[in-house]
Scaffold this motif. Sequence first.
Motif, PDB file in Angstrom:
ATOM      1  N   ALA A 495       0.836  -1.205   0.000  1.00 36.75           N
ATOM      2  CA  ALA A 495       0.000   0.000   0.000  1.00 36.75           C
ATOM      3  C   ALA A 495       0.869   1.252   0.000  1.00 36.75           C
ATOM      4  O   ALA A 495       0.580   2.231  -0.699  1.00 36.75           O
ATOM      5  CB  ALA A 495      -0.926  -0.008   1.201  1.00 36.75           C
ATOM      6  N   GLU A 496       1.955   1.244   0.762  1.00 38.27           N
ATOM      7  CA  GLU A 496       2.855   2.398   0.786  1.00 38.27           C
ATOM      8  C   GLU A 496       3.512   2.616  -0.571  1.00 38.27           C
ATOM      9  O   GLU A 496       3.784   3.752  -0.971  1.00 38.27           O
ATOM     10  CB  GLU A 496       3.929   2.195   1.850  1.00 38.27           C
ATOM     11  N   ARG A 497       3.730   1.549  -1.311  1.00 41.61           N
ATOM     12  CA  ARG A 497       4.378   1.644  -2.622  1.00 41.61           C
ATOM     13  C   ARG A 497       3.476   2.322  -3.651  1.00 41.61           C
ATOM     14  O   ARG A 497       3.954   3.100  -4.485  1.00 41.61           O
ATOM     15  CB  ARG A 497       4.764   0.236  -3.078  1.00 41.61           C
ATOM     16  N   PHE A 498       2.177   2.054  -3.572  1.00 45.26           N
ATOM     17  CA  PHE A 498       1.269   2.550  -4.614  1.00 45.26           C
ATOM     18  C   PHE A 498       0.369   3.703  -4.163  1.00 45.26           C
ATOM     19  O   PHE A 498      -0.139   4.441  -5.012  1.00 45.26           O
ATOM     20  CB  PHE A 498       0.380   1.407  -5.118  1.00 45.26           C
ATOM     21  N   PHE A 499       0.156   3.850  -2.857  1.00 45.69           N
ATOM     22  CA  PHE A 499      -0.788   4.854  -2.370  1.00 45.69           C
ATOM     23  C   PHE A 499      -0.075   5.848  -1.455  1.00 45.69           C
ATOM     24  O   PHE A 499       0.945   5.539  -0.834  1.00 45.69           O
ATOM     25  CB  PHE A 499      -1.948   4.196  -1.614  1.00 45.69           C
ATOM     26  N   ARG A 500      -0.673   7.041  -1.344  1.00 47.64           N
ATOM     27  CA  ARG A 500      -0.058   8.110  -0.568  1.00 47.64           C
ATOM     28  C   ARG A 500      -0.478   8.033   0.905  1.00 47.64           C
ATOM     29  O   ARG A 500      -1.074   8.949   1.459  1.00 47.64           O
ATOM     30  CB  ARG A 500      -0.433   9.471  -1.168  1.00 47.64           C
ATOM     31  N   ILE A 501      -0.154   6.908   1.536  1.00 49.61           N
ATOM     32  CA  ILE A 501      -0.478   6.722   2.941  1.00 49.61           C
ATOM     33  C   ILE A 501       0.741   7.056   3.792  1.00 49.61           C
ATOM     34  O   ILE A 501       1.882   7.076   3.314  1.00 49.61           O
ATOM     35  CB  ILE A 501      -0.949   5.283   3.230  1.00 49.61           C
ATOM     36  N   ASP A 502       0.469   7.359   5.055  1.00 50.45           N
ATOM     37  CA  ASP A 502       1.538   7.566   6.037  1.00 50.45           C
ATOM     38  C   ASP A 502       1.675   6.261   6.818  1.00 50.45           C
ATOM     39  O   ASP A 502       0.882   5.991   7.734  1.00 50.45           O
ATOM     40  CB  ASP A 502       1.167   8.719   6.967  1.00 50.45           C
ATOM     41  N   PRO A 503       2.654   5.406   6.476  1.00 52.02           N
ATOM     42  CA  PRO A 503       2.722   4.072   7.103  1.00 52.02           C
ATOM     43  C   PRO A 503       2.994   4.127   8.597  1.00 52.02           C
ATOM     44  O   PRO A 503       2.554   3.244   9.341  1.00 52.02           O
ATOM     45  CB  PRO A 503       3.875   3.402   6.345  1.00 52.02           C
ATOM     46  N   ALA A 504       3.709   5.135   9.077  1.00 50.62           N
ATOM     47  CA  ALA A 504       4.049   5.184  10.495  1.00 50.62           C
ATOM     48  C   ALA A 504       2.803   5.292  11.364  1.00 50.62           C
ATOM     49  O   ALA A 504       2.749   4.733  12.469  1.00 50.62           O
ATOM     50  CB  ALA A 504       4.984   6.363  10.756  1.00 50.62           C
ATOM     51  N   ARG A 505       1.780   6.012  10.894  1.00 50.83           N
ATOM     52  CA  ARG A 505       0.564   6.190  11.683  1.00 50.83           C
ATOM     53  C   ARG A 505      -0.559   5.259  11.254  1.00 50.83           C
ATOM     54  O   ARG A 505      -1.582   5.178  11.939  1.00 50.83           O
ATOM     55  CB  ARG A 505       0.090   7.643  11.571  1.00 50.83           C
ATOM     56  N   THR A 506      -0.398   4.586  10.101  1.00 52.71           N
ATOM     57  CA  THR A 506      -1.470   3.743   9.576  1.00 52.71           C
ATOM     58  C   THR A 506      -1.264   2.275   9.914  1.00 52.71           C
ATOM     59  O   THR A 506      -2.220   1.572  10.279  1.00 52.71           O
ATOM     60  CB  THR A 506      -1.573   3.911   8.048  1.00 52.71           C
ATOM     61  N   CYS A 507      -0.068   1.786   9.783  1.00 55.75           N
ATOM     62  CA  CYS A 507       0.183   0.347   9.869  1.00 55.75           C
ATOM     63  C   CYS A 507       0.518  -0.083  11.300  1.00 55.75           C
ATOM     64  O   CYS A 507       1.025   0.699  12.109  1.00 55.75           O
ATOM     65  CB  CYS A 507       1.327  -0.042   8.935  1.00 55.75           C
ATOM     66  N   GLY A 508       0.244  -1.347  11.581  1.00 53.19           N
ATOM     67  CA  GLY A 508       0.577  -1.956  12.863  1.00 53.19           C
ATOM     68  C   GLY A 508       1.304  -3.273  12.657  1.00 53.19           C
ATOM     69  O   GLY A 508       1.550  -3.704  11.516  1.00 53.19           O
ATOM     70  N   GLU A 509       1.634  -3.931  13.758  1.00 56.10           N
ATOM     71  CA  GLU A 509       2.371  -5.198  13.644  1.00 56.10           C
ATOM     72  C   GLU A 509       1.480  -6.319  13.143  1.00 56.10           C
ATOM     73  O   GLU A 509       1.888  -7.124  12.314  1.00 56.10           O
ATOM     74  CB  GLU A 509       2.972  -5.559  15.010  1.00 56.10           C
ATOM     75  N   ALA A 510       0.253  -6.392  13.626  1.00 52.76           N
ATOM     76  CA  ALA A 510      -0.641  -7.480  13.229  1.00 52.76           C
ATOM     77  C   ALA A 510      -1.453  -7.073  12.004  1.00 52.76           C
ATOM     78  O   ALA A 510      -1.793  -5.898  11.831  1.00 52.76           O
ATOM     79  CB  ALA A 510      -1.574  -7.828  14.381  1.00 52.76           C
ATOM     80  N   PRO A 511      -1.790  -8.022  11.093  1.00 46.67           N
ATOM     81  CA  PRO A 511      -2.644  -7.701   9.944  1.00 46.67           C
ATOM     82  C   PRO A 511      -3.990  -7.170  10.412  1.00 46.67           C
ATOM     83  O   PRO A 511      -4.513  -7.586  11.452  1.00 46.67           O
ATOM     84  CB  PRO A 511      -2.777  -9.043   9.221  1.00 46.67           C
ATOM     85  N   GLY A 512      -4.548  -6.262   9.632  1.00 46.61           N
ATOM     86  CA  GLY A 512      -5.815  -5.699  10.036  1.00 46.61           C
ATOM     87  C   GLY A 512      -6.565  -5.051   8.889  1.00 46.61           C
ATOM     88  O   GLY A 512      -6.226  -5.224   7.708  1.00 46.61           O
ATOM     89  N   ILE A 513      -7.589  -4.303   9.248  1.00 46.01           N
ATOM     90  CA  ILE A 513      -8.419  -3.579   8.297  1.00 46.01           C
ATOM     91  C   ILE A 513      -8.110  -2.094   8.464  1.00 46.01           C
ATOM     92  O   ILE A 513      -8.112  -1.573   9.579  1.00 46.01           O
ATOM     93  CB  ILE A 513      -9.916  -3.849   8.551  1.00 46.01           C
ATOM     94  N   HIS A 514      -7.841  -1.404   7.366  1.00 46.64           N
ATOM     95  CA  HIS A 514      -7.441  -0.001   7.410  1.00 46.64           C
ATOM     96  C   HIS A 514      -8.512   0.831   6.711  1.00 46.64           C
ATOM     97  O   HIS A 514      -8.731   0.675   5.501  1.00 46.64           O
ATOM     98  CB  HIS A 514      -6.081   0.193   6.745  1.00 46.64           C
ATOM     99  N   VAL A 515      -9.205   1.665   7.491  1.00 52.00           N
ATOM    100  CA  VAL A 515     -10.350   2.410   6.967  1.00 52.00           C
ATOM    101  C   VAL A 515     -10.170   3.891   7.257  1.00 52.00           C
ATOM    102  O   VAL A 515      -9.508   4.271   8.234  1.00 52.00           O
ATOM    103  CB  VAL A 515     -11.677   1.915   7.587  1.00 52.00           C
ATOM    104  N   PRO A 516     -10.759   4.759   6.438  1.00 56.95           N
ATOM    105  CA  PRO A 516     -10.734   6.202   6.741  1.00 56.95           C
ATOM    106  C   PRO A 516     -11.659   6.506   7.902  1.00 56.95           C
ATOM    107  O   PRO A 516     -12.662   5.811   8.125  1.00 56.95           O
ATOM    108  CB  PRO A 516     -11.214   6.844   5.438  1.00 56.95           C
ATOM    109  N   VAL A 517     -11.343   7.567   8.636  1.00 60.96           N
ATOM    110  CA  VAL A 517     -12.149   7.923   9.793  1.00 60.96           C
ATOM    111  C   VAL A 517     -13.564   8.305   9.393  1.00 60.96           C
ATOM    112  O   VAL A 517     -14.517   8.156  10.168  1.00 60.96           O
ATOM    113  CB  VAL A 517     -11.465   9.080  10.568  1.00 60.96           C
ATOM    114  N   SER A 518     -13.734   8.781   8.130  1.00 52.95           N
ATOM    115  CA  SER A 518     -15.064   9.193   7.668  1.00 52.95           C
ATOM    116  C   SER A 518     -16.037   8.031   7.584  1.00 52.95           C
ATOM    117  O   SER A 518     -17.249   8.237   7.582  1.00 52.95           O
ATOM    118  CB  SER A 518     -14.957   9.868   6.299  1.00 52.95           C
TER     119      SER A 518
END
Length: 745
Positions: A495-518
């Motif tokens: 996701a970091e390679r293709f999308f403009r996400i901030d991995p430090a604040r978005t990603c965690g150690e365990a796999p999960g679901i990543h959704v916008p706050v909206s």
Amino acid sequence: MTALRIALRILWGDRRTRTSAILMGVGVAVATSLMLVLVSLPGATHSRADRTAWQEGFHSVGDPDNPPMLIAVSEDFHGERHIRRVDVAAYGDPSDIELPPGVERFPGPGEVLLSPALRDLAAELPGSVLAERFPGEVVGLLGTDALLGPDQLVALVGHTPEELAHSGIPVDGFALSADMVDPLLELLAGVGVVVLLVPSLVLVASAARLTATRREKRLAALRLAGATPRQVVAMVAGENLIAAVGGALFGWAVNPLLRPLVAQVPWQGGTWQAADFALPASLSLSVVAGVPLLVLLAAVLGLRRVVRAPLGAANAHRPRRPHWVRLLSLPAAGVLFFVLLRNMGDTLGAVLLLGALGLVIGSSMVIGPWVTAAIGAVFARSWRKPSVLLAGRRLRHDPKGAYRSSAGVVLAVFTGSMALTLLASFESLAGSSSSFRDSVLYVHADGVDAEEIAERTNEALARYGQNERALTVDSVELVSGDLRREAYVLDCETAERFFRIDPARTCGEAPGIHVPVSMGVSDDDRLAVAVDPDEPGTPLPADIPVREVWMESQHVSSVLFIDPAVVPETVEPARKAVLVTSTPDNVEVVRTALARSADGRQVGSVTAQLVAQETLLGDLRRVTVIGLVAAVLLSGCSAAITTAGSVLDRRRTFGALMAAGTPVRTLSKALRTEAAMPALVATIGAGAVGVVIGIGLLYPITTAPSVITPWVLAPVVLGIVTAVIAASVCTPALKRVSAEPLSDE
């Protein structure tokens, strides 16, 4: 016939009347040519749309189960140039499909037809940069009847029905006429007709009123000598008809020479064809006949005082001052404009709105004389310099006549301020909020097709010697109650390679679901994954962590993605995205590899969105500059003619002042003040009104706040400079008056 002979004798024997007629003819010629161009704009947009209707794939099919052909239309880009790509496939005999004008044959599988401009551009570049995007042999060229203009880049690519089975749309054949016309182009054409038509009419009216006072006195003398009102009107009609008809015919003759110039103005990545601006004979005749009739109408209406009170006209009685009630015209027109703006819902509403815009423009003609009289009163009471006092007395004595020199300039300033307000707001909305990175190219496709596209793309990239490789990413729907959102199935690193996400604040150690706050999803919500919009979805385990997606900028749209490890094995996504990165040095080569493999599907990228926006903004800037320059030139000509006519009309007054010892320099200053000060005040007001109307026109387009830049002052400054330059013609006119004996009057 006697009245016409008298008019001809006056034109032949009176040099100033002859000069007035020549200037009138020039003004009518300019106005006629411009009006012919303006009136042709709506028809030109329809001609352009009909000619390129075959390049659109959105039209109906009679029998969806047995269509004659498939079509896929996409936009491609090379640098900052647009390329229209049309991929087609015939189910049966291609000869049964009616071809649009300019298309010489239906391309079979592996065959390509290119526009001449695209053929030339592809020949100049390596095949991996452009030509190989259209797989197949070039078997012909598209004619001019199939193109926007000679420089449009278009490719018509043939396929088998199997290749376009998922990307193509079943249709009965090529569209031979447009179902709809570009609404923005229609709006600009309508606004252009309203905005530039008024300065054209002001120019015609200024030319028609040249030496009006001298003519009025001459006709008043004829009335007092026994001429009937009918004879007086006939003489004026004959005197003006000769110049007006000659000017209109000359403008009509010059108009075909202007069409190639107008056709070079780009719009939507292509120019026009000169034939687009050809008018039907009936419409051309209406314009050519209408302009002289307007001139005659203006001249005849100016004879009301001569017809009703010839003695008062002969003695040049002082005209009445404008009443303050005139000030109500602008608020009334503004209220009508904004009421129609809020309730505009169909074509009739748009027409009424343009009419209300015309009333707002026309209200300046009503308010202007009152403002001019007010300025004159201030000058007469507050200043003691001779030139300013003379100017103030003139402005108070005849505010209508004094305002005429500023009327066209005021309209030009209003137009420019309105356009620049709109343009600045449009530019503030530019930019891409896409969640993809700038370097990413992508194609959306069904599962099996996506894998084949990625495989063919990687083969092409390897053949071109590139290190980049395409990747397929699954796409599913994340279901939370009644809310469904598209989600990509990929891990944080991808996701970091293709999308403009901030991995430090978005990603965690365990796999999960990543959704916008909206989306409003929390760990306590029951979530499901669906592959079809109609199915409820497969529930996800309740212990899966739900994390908020943080983007690199708040102006970037959020992306929703799910780690592959948490998607149930029973879920088989039907949709995929083919993603590939690029660099500034190889972006064209990567685009070629992906486009040639996509079978007519749209290749998306942030850069393509920005190029499309910049093209539209460039078109709007160009139209704004052209419109402002045309309005300023028209208003400058009308102001110069009006100023010169003012000197000629008051020749006896100026001659008497000079005979009494008044220096020509003082009179020149008075005339320049007389022309510049009303223009200064009126242009500032017109600029403010133009900004307000521009903000109002943004209402149906966007809810974002309007942006006002210092550039909105440019029309005001330009209008003042134009008025001052136009007023400078008074000096040579005064010198000519001083050189002639006063006894000529």
